[in-house]
Design a protein around this motif. Structure first.
Motif, mmCIF file in Angstrom:
data_model
loop_
_atom_site.group_PDB
_atom_site.id
_atom_site.type_symbol
_atom_site.label_atom_id
_atom_site.label_comp_id
_atom_site.label_asym_id
_atom_site.label_seq_id
_atom_site.Cartn_x
_atom_site.Cartn_y
_atom_site.Cartn_z
ATOM 1 N N LEU A 176 0.834 -1.221 0.000
ATOM 2 C CA LEU A 176 0.000 0.000 0.000
ATOM 3 C C LEU A 176 0.861 1.262 0.000
ATOM 4 C CD1 LEU A 176 -3.000 -0.375 2.489
ATOM 5 C CD2 LEU A 176 -3.118 0.252 0.100
ATOM 6 N N LEU A 177 0.520 2.187 -0.885
ATOM 7 C CA LEU A 177 1.261 3.453 -0.914
ATOM 8 C C LEU A 177 0.414 4.607 -0.409
ATOM 9 C CD1 LEU A 177 3.493 3.843 -4.074
ATOM 10 C CD2 LEU A 177 4.063 3.001 -1.824
ATOM 11 N N ILE A 178 -0.833 4.332 -0.139
ATOM 12 C CA ILE A 178 -1.684 5.436 0.338
ATOM 13 C C ILE A 178 -2.707 4.948 1.355
ATOM 14 C CG2 ILE A 178 -3.338 5.211 -1.587
ATOM 15 C CD1 ILE A 178 -3.561 8.322 -1.475
ATOM 16 N N ILE A 179 -2.923 5.799 2.334
ATOM 17 C CA ILE A 179 -4.040 5.613 3.256
ATOM 18 C C ILE A 179 -4.809 6.914 3.160
ATOM 19 C CG2 ILE A 179 -4.559 5.733 5.724
ATOM 20 C CD1 ILE A 179 -2.595 3.533 6.175
ATOM 21 N N SER A 180 -6.098 6.793 2.958
ATOM 22 C CA SER A 180 -6.886 8.001 2.728
ATOM 23 C C SER A 180 -6.716 9.006 3.871
ATOM 24 C CB SER A 180 -8.355 7.616 2.597
ATOM 25 O OG SER A 180 -9.123 8.779 2.569
ATOM 26 N N GLY A 181 -6.537 10.271 3.487
ATOM 27 C CA GLY A 181 -6.370 11.329 4.485
ATOM 28 C C GLY A 181 -7.615 11.508 5.337
ATOM 29 N N ALA A 182 -8.737 10.961 4.884
ATOM 30 C CA ALA A 182 -9.985 11.128 5.639
ATOM 31 C C ALA A 182 -9.947 10.341 6.948
ATOM 32 C CB ALA A 182 -11.165 10.675 4.799
ATOM 33 N N PHE A 183 -9.253 9.200 6.951
ATOM 34 C CA PHE A 183 -9.174 8.415 8.185
ATOM 35 C C PHE A 183 -8.040 7.394 8.108
ATOM 36 C CE2 PHE A 183 -11.347 5.029 11.015
ATOM 37 C CZ PHE A 183 -10.740 5.541 12.145
ATOM 38 N N GLY A 184 -7.075 7.543 8.992
ATOM 39 C CA GLY A 184 -5.983 6.578 9.066
ATOM 40 C C GLY A 184 -5.420 6.580 10.473
ATOM 41 N N MET A 185 -4.867 5.445 10.883
ATOM 42 C CA MET A 185 -4.256 5.390 12.224
ATOM 43 C C MET A 185 -2.772 5.051 12.071
ATOM 44 S SD MET A 185 -5.450 3.302 15.590
ATOM 45 C CE MET A 185 -7.026 4.036 15.812
ATOM 46 N N PHE A 186 -1.941 5.699 12.897
ATOM 47 C CA PHE A 186 -0.494 5.570 12.740
ATOM 48 C C PHE A 186 0.193 5.318 14.073
ATOM 49 C CE2 PHE A 186 -2.307 8.374 9.613
ATOM 50 C CZ PHE A 186 -1.713 7.991 8.421
ATOM 51 N N ASP A 187 1.357 4.647 13.985
ATOM 52 C CA ASP A 187 2.227 4.533 15.147
ATOM 53 C C ASP A 187 2.889 5.912 15.321
ATOM 54 O OD1 ASP A 187 4.202 2.113 16.551
ATOM 55 O OD2 ASP A 187 4.867 4.182 16.506
ATOM 56 N N ARG A 188 2.607 6.556 16.435
ATOM 57 C CA ARG A 188 3.037 7.953 16.580
ATOM 58 C C ARG A 188 4.553 8.114 16.496
ATOM 59 N NH1 ARG A 188 4.811 11.415 20.740
ATOM 60 N NH2 ARG A 188 4.886 9.612 22.123
ATOM 61 N N ARG A 189 5.279 7.236 17.154
ATOM 62 C CA ARG A 189 6.738 7.432 17.194
ATOM 63 C C ARG A 189 7.363 7.226 15.819
ATOM 64 N NH1 ARG A 189 9.095 8.169 22.290
ATOM 65 N NH2 ARG A 189 11.146 7.763 21.435
#
Lengths: 473, 353
Positions: free
Chosen positions: A252-265
């Motif tokens: 995957l090269l994209i996660i929609s800017g409308a909703f995504g969750m990330f590892d903060r660090r």
């Protein structure tokens, strides 16, 4: 004369091979996606989310929601975000220098007062004017950051600097999340032991004409306008038949800017969002992946096909054109910025498969298609068209487009069935039949305008979307 | 029609054979696409129709049996005849597969929603109707998701004689199946069921650990088992899980084992033990934590400084002062806040310098 013949032959075989590869890749991705979606659906029908709701070991999440001139719906949107089902989360609204009364409304309704709070200065952002928290303990989850205008990416970076949670969920404030959205998005982070999951993305669904009350989706309806239905079908194809396969292949090269969750660090270590692109959602994923590859760490970007995030789609061609124009520019900017990845074996799958695919089939496809159409026009002009061959190709392409849309509709029908009402499937089928001659040409035009704008330096414009407000539907 | 098969079709086929190979291939593809579209359309229509029909049928049956079951559980002892009649009716109904699925589903749902005597009634009914036979059959299925459904049913109805079958699934290659088996072990056999940790070969995911802990928390009136062996397990995730249990059950007497784990080769084990040591405020851990701080990764350093902050005393001020300029913001903030708590005046003076 001979060179002209060779040029014609070259173009003829180029388009033939290009089309064959496009069709083959769509079939492969479609098949993988369908199996993956059905498998996910079956596996997750057994999952209980009850434990994560109250466990003292549940990780912390910050929802980062940038807001710019969202005064019309901001109060309801924030209320909706605060009513999600999860134990350990905070809602961080970043007012990105709104010119309307967004901040005043938030202060008044949620009884906010300024607080002093240390902010990580690692990612540079525009100046923070103030940080607010509610005096009312009922709203203790809410934090509002008021800052100078710097764009969506800058606002998200401010939120990222502020947060000290394990994970951040970046969303568009006008999106409506289902109550279980956080639990479902969090799960992939906690269930892998062999690789570090650095981000999860979700399906975006179109909320136009749906019945929404108090920030909750009550009834899913098929939109009335054709332009909205086109987008429904397009999203189904893209999310259910495209991204699920890329997730399976870990490409995957994209996660929609409308909703995504990330590892903060990981997100901070990779440098946060790029403020110089209009495609920050794609750029951050490419950069996080590059960061993990550079550090030789095993990672995965997961994808959730559940309908967790509902958003208002453009309902007129002017707004839609601006949106597609921006998507095209965002793709060009990201791919150019990370051009070192192209066919670079050091980056493995990212460099050898994902990036080249994106470059050829997302970035260059509209251009190739237009050149193809011009070539066809020129052949017609010089009366050199073999009509049997030309018509055969057109019929193949048209029928393939319908087949692919049918596969998306079937995939939806076998899994989430969001449009079960009588006549809904028929409406989507009609859209599938007419789309190749109508909406597709429009999106092609918008993508070309995006290319043109990029090369004529009209880069910084985001294009504003006038919101009607989902609750008003 | 006869003309079509006898003349038109053969002529079309002859004409097709005269076309160049590429065109022939393309028209074969076109034909396949048309067949695919028509097949998809028929399938779509059928599944939508079937779904609607099934929905209506199920709704009617659910309403019917729900009423019968609710009446049954509220029958008094004076209404014994009616009880027998209802049971007869249900026994007859479960011979039909779809009726059985609905009745079983309703008994399980109601059992989940009710408690005490009413839940016991339903449990007894489940056995009386011999529904356990069908649940066990599901549990022995070779299809993983049917197996899980069976496991869930026997677990909910507390069918205790499935210990051996469940234990066999603990190391199954299907992650969902082994997770379900682990949960069943705890739900049915409580602390005794945790013995599966002795033989577990696969890692327990963070998600699964949270699920197991949720179940373990609901265990009442039982002595907490000795966790020492699991703290020395070869499976790193078992150690992490055991550390969480140590925290959950305040097993502070295991502090020496926990301190040793701070030097464990697995970073995950180190981090978990560090945070549990901080949680219990075990001062003896301070020396080793300070020793390993410098050599640790920034993420582990964060765990260490969080723990040290929980253990902080005035004599630790020099350590925190050193970390106030740490490049990691999260770390320097913890150092700053700890110093503020330890000696606010001193901090102001140092910062002014």
């Amino acid at each position: 004369m001979i060179s002209t013949v060779y040029t014609f032959l070259f173009l003829y075989y180029f388009f033939l091979i290009f089309s064959a590869i496009v069709i083959a890749s769509y079939i492969i991705l479609g098949v993988i996606s369908t199996f993956e979606t059905i498998s996910y659906f079956r596996k997750n029908s057994f999952v209980s989310y009850k434990s994560i709701l109250s466990s003292p070991f549940s990780p912390s999440i910050s929802i980062l929601a940038p807001c710019y001139n969202e005064g019309l719906n901001i109060v309801e949107n924030v209320r909706s975000l605060m009513s999600l089902h999860y134990v350990n989360y905070q809602v961080v609204i970043i007012n990105d220098g709104s010119k309307d009364d967004s901040i005043e409304k938030l202060i008044k309704v949620y009884n906010l007062e300024t607080v002093k709070y240390p902010i990580n200065p690692r990612i540079e952002t525009k100046q923070i004017r103030g940080i607010y928290k509610s005096k009312n303990p009922v709203f203790e989850k809410l934090i509002v950051i008021d800052k100078e205008n710097g764009g969506k990416a800058d606002a998200l970076n401010a939120g990222l600097n502020f947060s000290n949670s394990d994970f951040v969920a970046c969303i568009d404030v006008d999106c409506m999340l289902t109550e279980d959205a956080l639990q479902k998005m969090l799960k992939p982070f906690l269930e892998r032991t062999d690789k570090k999951v650095i981000a999860t993305g979700g399906v975006i669904r179109i909320a136009n004409n749906c019945r929404i009350e108090n920030g909750k989706l009550m009834e899913v309806n098929m939109p009335k306008k054709l332009i909205e239905r086109y987008q429904i079908l397009e999203y189904l194809r893209s999310f259910l038949l495209g991204r699920m396969a890329w997730s399976r292949l870990n490409g995957l090269l994209i996660i929609s800017g409308a909703f995504g969750m990330f590892d903060r660090r990981v997100m901070i270590d990779a440098g946060g969002y790029d403020t110089k692109t209009v495609g920050e959602d794609m750029e951050i994923i490419v950069r996080m992946r590059k960061f993990m590859e550079d550090n030789k760490r095993k990672y995965k970007i997961a994808y959730i096909p559940d309908p967790l995030c509902w958003t208002e789609a453009p309902d007129n061609f002017k707004t839609l054109q601006l949106q597609r124009n921006r998507w095209a520019r965002g793709t060009i900017e990201t791919l150019r910025k990370h051009r070192k990845l192209f066919m670079n074996p050091k980056y493995g799958y990212l460099g050898m498969i994902s990036y080249p695919y994106w470059l050829v089939y997302e970035r260059l496809a509209p251009i190739v298609e237009v050149i193809g159409l011009l070539f066809l026009g020129y052949l017609y002009y010089i009366d050199a068209i073999n009509w049997i061959i030309a018509l055969s190709f057109i019929v193949v392409a048209y029928l393939f487009s319908i087949s692919f849309s049918m596969a998306a509709i079937l995939s939806e029908e076998l899994t989430y069935r969001q449009y079960p009402k009588k006549g809904d499937a028929f409406k989507l089928l009609v859209v599938a039949l007419i789309e190749p001659f109508t909406f597709h040409l429009f999106t092609l035009y918008a993508a070309l305008r995006g290319n043109l704008d990029y090369y004529t330096n009209k880069r910084s414009k985001w294009g504003e979307m006038v919101r009607k407000g989902m609750g008003s539907s | 029609m006869q003309d079509f098969f006898e003349t038109i079709l053969p002529n079309l086929f002859s004409a097709f054979l005269t076309l160049p190979l590429l065109i022939q291939i393309i028209w074969v593809i076109i034909l396949l696409e048309i067949i695919m579209i028509i097949a998809s359309l028929i399938y779509l229509t059928l599944i939508r129709k079937r779904y609607q029909q099934k929905n209506q049928e199920q709704k009617a049956l659910t309403e019917k049996y729900q009423e019968i079951l609710i009446n049954y559980i509220y029958l008094t002892e004076d209404e014994a005849d009616e009880k027998i009649n209802t049971k007869k009716l249900l026994k007859k109904a479960i011979k039909n597969n779809s009726d059985r699925q609905i009745i079983k589903g309703l008994i399980l749902t109601l059992h989940n929603d009710l408690s005490g005597e009413l839940a016991d009634f339903l449990e007894a009914l489940y056995y009386d109707l011999d529904l356990v036979k069908y649940s066990l059959k599901k549990m022995n299925s070779s299809v993983w998701y049917i197996k899980i459904k069976g496991i869930r049913e026997v677990t909910q109805m507390k069918v205790k004689d499935v210990y051996t079958e469940t234990l066999k699934l603990i190391n199954h290659k299907n992650q969902l199946l082994r997770s379900e088996a682990q949960l069943t072990m705890v739900k049915l056999y409580q602390f005794e069921g945790l013995k599966f940790l002795d033989t577990l070969e696969f890692p327990i995911t963070e998600w699964q650990q949270i699920q197991l802990i949720e179940e373990i928390q609901s265990i009442r009136n039982q002595e907490v088992p000795d966790l020492t062996n699991w703290l020395h397990s070869k499976n790193d995730s078992v150690i992490c899980f055991a550390l969480k249990l140590v925290r959950l059950f305040n097993q502070i007497q295991l502090k020496d084992d926990m301190i040793k784990l701070v030097l464990h080769p697995s970073e995950k084990v180190r981090r978990t033990s560090i945070s549990v040591l901080g949680y219990f405020k075990i001062l003896e851990a301070k020396t080793v934590l300070k020793q390993i701080f410098k050599k640790s990764s920034p993420e582990t350093q964060l765990y260490i400084i969080q723990a040290l902050s929980q253990l902080s005393e005035k004599k630790d001020i020099p350590f925190f002062e050193k970390q106030i300029n740490h490049p990691d913001f999260d770390i320097n903030q913890i150092a700053y806040n700890t110093l503020k708590d330890l000696k606010p005046f001193l901090l102001t003076v140092n910062l002014n310098k």
